[in-house]
Design an enzyme around this catalytic site. Sequence first.
Site, PDB file in Angstrom:
ATOM      1  CG  HIS A 152      -0.214  -0.146   2.535  1.00 38.71           C
ATOM      2  ND1 HIS A 152       0.614   0.816   3.050  1.00 38.71           N
ATOM      3  CD2 HIS A 152      -0.192  -1.177   3.416  1.00 38.71           C
ATOM      4  CE1 HIS A 152       1.105   0.391   4.199  1.00 38.71           C
ATOM      5  NE2 HIS A 152       0.644  -0.835   4.451  1.00 38.71           N
TER       6      HIS A 152
HETATM    7  P1  TYD Z   1      -1.263  -2.799   8.079  1.00 33.58           P
HETATM    8  O1  TYD Z   1      -0.790  -1.390   8.099  1.00 33.58           O
HETATM    9  O2  TYD Z   1      -2.209  -3.201   6.981  1.00 33.58           O
HETATM   10  O3  TYD Z   1      -0.002  -3.773   8.072  1.00 33.58           O
HETATM   11  P2  TYD Z   1       1.089  -3.986   6.931  1.00 33.58           P
HETATM   12  O4  TYD Z   1       1.068  -2.775   6.064  1.00 33.58           O
HETATM   13  O5  TYD Z   1       2.378  -4.123   7.649  1.00 33.58           O
HETATM   14  O6  TYD Z   1       0.763  -5.237   6.208  1.00 33.58           O
HETATM   15  O7  TYD Z   1      -1.909  -3.106   9.495  1.00 33.58           O
HETATM   16  C1  TYD Z   1      -2.330  -4.402   9.864  1.00 33.58           C
HETATM   17  C2  TYD Z   1      -3.418  -4.267  10.932  1.00 33.58           C
HETATM   18  O8  TYD Z   1      -2.908  -3.617  12.100  1.00 33.58           O
HETATM   19  C3  TYD Z   1      -4.602  -3.457  10.455  1.00 33.58           C
HETATM   20  O9  TYD Z   1      -5.782  -4.130  10.909  1.00 33.58           O
HETATM   21  C4  TYD Z   1      -4.501  -2.143  11.185  1.00 33.58           C
HETATM   22  C5  TYD Z   1      -3.684  -2.462  12.402  1.00 33.58           C
HETATM   23  N1  TYD Z   1      -2.771  -1.354  12.754  1.00 33.58           N
HETATM   24  C6  TYD Z   1      -3.076  -0.543  13.843  1.00 33.58           C
HETATM   25  O10 TYD Z   1      -4.092  -0.720  14.544  1.00 33.58           O
HETATM   26  N2  TYD Z   1      -2.229   0.482  14.152  1.00 33.58           N
HETATM   27  C7  TYD Z   1      -1.106   0.719  13.432  1.00 33.58           C
HETATM   28  O11 TYD Z   1      -0.348   1.658  13.748  1.00 33.58           O
HETATM   29  C8  TYD Z   1      -0.812  -0.108  12.296  1.00 33.58           C
HETATM   30  C9  TYD Z   1       0.395   0.117  11.444  1.00 33.58           C
HETATM   31  C10 TYD Z   1      -1.685  -1.136  12.004  1.00 33.58           C
END
Ligand code: TYD
Length: 134
Positions: A52
């Site tokens: 993303h």
């Molecule tokens: P995501 O940012 O999609 O992870 P990555 O990009 O590393 O694959 O986040 C995964 C999950 O964690 C999503 O449900 C949102 C949650 N999350 C939070 O609650 N707070 C945060 O600061 C982050 C980065 C994610």
Amino acid sequence: MKFNEAEIIQLPKNFDRRGNLSVIEEANHIPFEIERTYWIYDVPGGEIRGGHAYRQNQEFIVALSGSFEVLLDDGKVRKIFPLNRSYYGLYVPQGVWRQMQNFSTNSVALILASTKFDLSDYIYDYSYFKDNVQ
Ligand code: TYD
């Protein structure tokens, strides 16, 4: 091109026979103020994180332990940054597609972020990103 801004930043290293120490100060070693810190760990082999872009959020990513790669894509060029030492990290400006991959066993990714978590800041649609963001 955003890759002019994305860069590996070396951190201070305090090598010591008792164990080494590195440090990050906001707006000093990295070019933003830290609003949030999170870390990614226990990644099963072959998994990919990220995939993303953020509209506003900037990040600084450090391989605290082990190794992984950060793939950045500014909509025109893709570049892979291998991270495998805890005394440097990758600055990722806003508006860059990013993916984290090839995590080694027991690796830990520390991520410092310039904004609080906000789902509306995420862009998950690559073709929208390509057409609108750079
Ligand atoms: P995501 O940012 O999609 O992870 P990555 O990009 O590393 O694959 O986040 C995964 C999950 O964690 C999503 O449900 C949102 C949650 N999350 C939070 O609650 N707070 C945060 O600061 C982050 C980065 C994610």
